[in-house]
Design a protein around this motif. Structure first.
Motif, PDB file in Angstrom:
ATOM      1  N   LEU A  24       0.501  -1.345   0.410  1.00  0.00           N
ATOM      2  CA  LEU A  24       0.251   0.245   0.145  1.00  0.00           C
ATOM      3  C   LEU A  24       1.155   1.059   0.185  1.00  0.00           C
ATOM      4  N   ALA A  25       2.104   1.612   0.682  1.00  0.00           N
ATOM      5  CA  ALA A  25       3.261   2.462   0.917  1.00  0.00           C
ATOM      6  C   ALA A  25       3.161   3.058  -0.743  1.00  0.00           C
ATOM      7  N   SER A  26       3.959   1.606  -1.457  1.00  0.00           N
ATOM      8  CA  SER A  26       4.724   1.523  -2.563  1.00  0.00           C
ATOM      9  C   SER A  26       3.485   1.974  -3.670  1.00  0.00           C
ATOM     10  N   PHE A  27       1.935   1.678  -3.549  1.00  0.00           N
ATOM     11  CA  PHE A  27       1.150   2.280  -4.203  1.00  0.00           C
ATOM     12  C   PHE A  27       1.036   3.499  -3.757  1.00  0.00           C
ATOM     13  N   SER A  28       0.781   3.939  -2.410  1.00  0.00           N
ATOM     14  CA  SER A  28       1.059   5.789  -2.629  1.00  0.00           C
ATOM     15  C   SER A  28       2.053   6.195  -3.484  1.00  0.00           C
ATOM     16  N   SER A  29       3.126   5.482  -3.321  1.00  0.00           N
ATOM     17  CA  SER A  29       4.197   6.422  -3.694  1.00  0.00           C
ATOM     18  C   SER A  29       4.133   6.450  -5.139  1.00  0.00           C
ATOM     19  N   LEU A  30       3.458   5.390  -5.935  1.00  0.00           N
ATOM     20  CA  LEU A  30       3.071   5.046  -6.802  1.00  0.00           C
ATOM     21  C   LEU A  30       1.933   6.338  -7.490  1.00  0.00           C
ATOM     22  N   GLN A  31       1.208   6.723  -6.494  1.00  0.00           N
ATOM     23  CA  GLN A  31       0.063   7.494  -7.178  1.00  0.00           C
ATOM     24  C   GLN A  31       0.426   8.648  -6.898  1.00  0.00           C
ATOM     25  N   ALA A  33       4.250   9.625  -7.934  1.00  0.00           N
ATOM     26  CA  ALA A  33       4.550   9.575  -9.222  1.00  0.00           C
ATOM     27  C   ALA A  33       3.707  10.193 -10.648  1.00  0.00           C
ATOM     28  N   HIS A  34       2.281   9.663  -9.928  1.00  0.00           N
ATOM     29  CA  HIS A  34       1.508   9.878 -11.741  1.00  0.00           C
ATOM     30  C   HIS A  34       1.198  11.194 -11.181  1.00  0.00           C
ATOM     31  N   ARG A  35       0.247  11.660 -10.161  1.00  0.00           N
ATOM     32  CA  ARG A  35       0.366  12.986 -10.041  1.00  0.00           C
ATOM     33  C   ARG A  35       1.523  13.692 -10.774  1.00  0.00           C
ATOM     34  N   ARG A  36       2.975  13.793 -10.058  1.00  0.00           N
ATOM     35  CA  ARG A  36       3.738  14.304 -10.368  1.00  0.00           C
ATOM     36  C   ARG A  36       3.939  14.699 -11.977  1.00  0.00           C
ATOM     37  N   ALA A  39       1.244  16.168 -13.769  1.00  0.00           N
ATOM     38  CA  ALA A  39       1.283  18.149 -13.833  1.00  0.00           C
ATOM     39  C   ALA A  39       2.868  18.375 -14.619  1.00  0.00           C
ATOM     40  N   SER A  40       3.555  17.755 -14.324  1.00  0.00           N
ATOM     41  CA  SER A  40       5.186  17.844 -16.038  1.00  0.00           C
ATOM     42  C   SER A  40       4.500  17.725 -16.774  1.00  0.00           C
ATOM     43  N   THR A  41       3.825  16.686 -17.072  1.00  0.00           N
ATOM     44  CA  THR A  41       2.944  16.688 -18.769  1.00  0.00           C
ATOM     45  C   THR A  41       2.484  18.281 -18.862  1.00  0.00           C
ATOM     46  N   VAL A  42       1.777  18.122 -17.942  1.00  0.00           N
ATOM     47  CA  VAL A  42       0.545  19.321 -18.110  1.00  0.00           C
ATOM     48  C   VAL A  42       1.773  20.472 -18.575  1.00  0.00           C
ATOM     49  N   ALA A  43       2.221  21.161 -17.404  1.00  0.00           N
ATOM     50  CA  ALA A  43       3.017  22.520 -18.233  1.00  0.00           C
ATOM     51  C   ALA A  43       4.157  22.087 -19.362  1.00  0.00           C
ATOM     52  N   ASN A  44       4.416  21.227 -19.518  1.00  0.00           N
ATOM     53  CA  ASN A  44       5.678  20.767 -20.406  1.00  0.00           C
ATOM     54  C   ASN A  44       4.398  20.933 -22.212  1.00  0.00           C
ATOM     55  N   PHE A  45       3.400  20.426 -22.003  1.00  0.00           N
ATOM     56  CA  PHE A  45       2.396  21.480 -23.097  1.00  0.00           C
ATOM     57  C   PHE A  45       1.929  22.412 -23.073  1.00  0.00           C
ATOM     58  N   GLY A  46       1.896  23.063 -21.485  1.00  0.00           N
ATOM     59  CA  GLY A  46       1.497  24.916 -22.096  1.00  0.00           C
ATOM     60  C   GLY A  46       3.171  25.193 -22.591  1.00  0.00           C
ATOM     61  N   THR A  47       3.939  24.777 -21.969  1.00  0.00           N
ATOM     62  CA  THR A  47       5.418  24.518 -22.770  1.00  0.00           C
ATOM     63  C   THR A  47       5.363  24.890 -23.839  1.00  0.00           C
ATOM     64  N   THR A  48       5.010  24.132 -24.523  1.00  0.00           N
ATOM     65  CA  THR A  48       5.345  23.304 -25.676  1.00  0.00           C
ATOM     66  C   THR A  48       4.614  24.384 -26.705  1.00  0.00           C
TER      67      THR A  48
END
Length: 106
Positions: A24-31, A33-36, A39-48
């Protein structure tokens, strides 16, 4: 024998609880990381998108500059042609002045 089996089952249950907690802790870390990543993908899309808009503006500025350069070349050519005509007129005026001076002297 039953007590031994019960102890083994209890130990196994505790171990399984620890493993489940770790999963469960690993799954929380995975969640997280997925959120980050999202968010990074959305920021990169804005930059692009901003880069592409800048590139479109740059292309437009380049087209304007090219058109202006062509117009300036045409104006420069016209100025040089006018200057050539002015030089020719000056030569004729000078020749005419010399001829008039000769006629006046005569």
């Amino acid at each position: 024998s039953l007590q031994l089996a019960h102890r083994c089952l209890r130990a196994s249950t505790v171990a399984n609880f620890g493993a489940t907690t770790a999963i469960l802790a690993s799954f929380s870390s995975l969640q997280l990381a997925h959120r980050r990543l999202r968010a990074s993908t959305v920021a990169n899309f804005g930059t692009t998108t901003a880069i592409l808009a800048s590139f479109d503006s740059l292309q437009l500025a380049h087209r304007c500059l090219r058109a202006s350069t062509v117009a300036n070349f045409g104006a420069t050519t016209a100025i040089l042609a006018s200057f050539s005509s002015l030089q020719l007129a000056h030569r004729r005026l000078r020749a005419s002045t010399v001829a008039n001076f000769g006629t006046t002297t005569a």
